[in-house]
Design a protein around this motif. Structure first.
Motif, PDB file in Angstrom:
ATOM      1  N   LYS A  91     -22.767 -45.376   9.412  1.00  0.00           N
ATOM      2  CA  LYS A  91     -22.864 -44.153   8.611  1.00  0.00           C
ATOM      3  C   LYS A  91     -23.326 -42.974   9.459  1.00  0.00           C
ATOM      4  O   LYS A  91     -22.814 -41.860   9.334  1.00  0.00           O
ATOM      5  N   HIS A  92     -24.298 -43.229  10.327  1.00  0.00           N
ATOM      6  CA  HIS A  92     -24.821 -42.179  11.205  1.00  0.00           C
ATOM      7  C   HIS A  92     -23.726 -41.668  12.138  1.00  0.00           C
ATOM      8  O   HIS A  92     -23.576 -40.460  12.328  1.00  0.00           O
ATOM      9  N   LYS A  93     -22.944 -42.574  12.679  1.00  0.00           N
ATOM     10  CA  LYS A  93     -21.863 -42.207  13.595  1.00  0.00           C
ATOM     11  C   LYS A  93     -20.798 -41.381  12.864  1.00  0.00           C
ATOM     12  O   LYS A  93     -20.308 -40.381  13.388  1.00  0.00           O
ATOM     13  N   GLU A  94     -20.447 -41.798  11.649  1.00  0.00           N
ATOM     14  CA  GLU A  94     -19.467 -41.047  10.859  1.00  0.00           C
ATOM     15  C   GLU A  94     -19.976 -39.641  10.549  1.00  0.00           C
ATOM     16  O   GLU A  94     -19.234 -38.669  10.601  1.00  0.00           O
ATOM     17  N   LYS A  95     -21.255 -39.545  10.244  1.00  0.00           N
ATOM     18  CA  LYS A  95     -21.866 -38.252   9.941  1.00  0.00           C
ATOM     19  C   LYS A  95     -21.796 -37.325  11.156  1.00  0.00           C
ATOM     20  O   LYS A  95     -21.484 -36.146  11.028  1.00  0.00           O
TER      21      LYS A  95
END
Length: 99
Positions: A91-95
């Motif tokens: 999720k952090h990477k997508e953000k």
């Protein structure tokens, strides 16, 4: 990645420490920007079945990710924590990519 492991109220054996390092190192497959990982292992005072607690805090640029799980064994608790952090890293990477 630097992995700091701290066991509170007991002495962790080499086999457990190696297991934890191997599992935490696998998180770099999902996000290679992890700076360090702080792992804390604790035994709850209560004599319940799930009295082994694993906490991991990942230091990543612009954020810190944290997960905590308890289980009947430290290995199982670490597996659960690493899985939770894997989801958080994705999720952090997508953000970050959306910016």
């Amino acid at each position: 990645m630097n992995v700091n492991i701290e066991s509170l109220d007991f002495k962790a054996d080499k086999k457990l420490l190696d297991f934890i390092e191997k599992k935490v190192d696998k998180l770099t497959k999902f996000y290679d920007g992890i700076v360090s990982a702080d792992v804390k292992l604790r035994l709850e005072k209560e004599e319940s079945k799930e009295n082994k607690i694993a906490e991991i805090k990942l230091n990543v640029p612009q954020s810190d990710l944290f997960a905590k799980r308890n289980s009947t064994t430290f290995e199982e608790a670490v597996d659960d924590v690493v899985e939770a952090l894997r989801r958080q890293l994705k999720k952090h990477k997508e953000k970050l990519m959306r910016r």
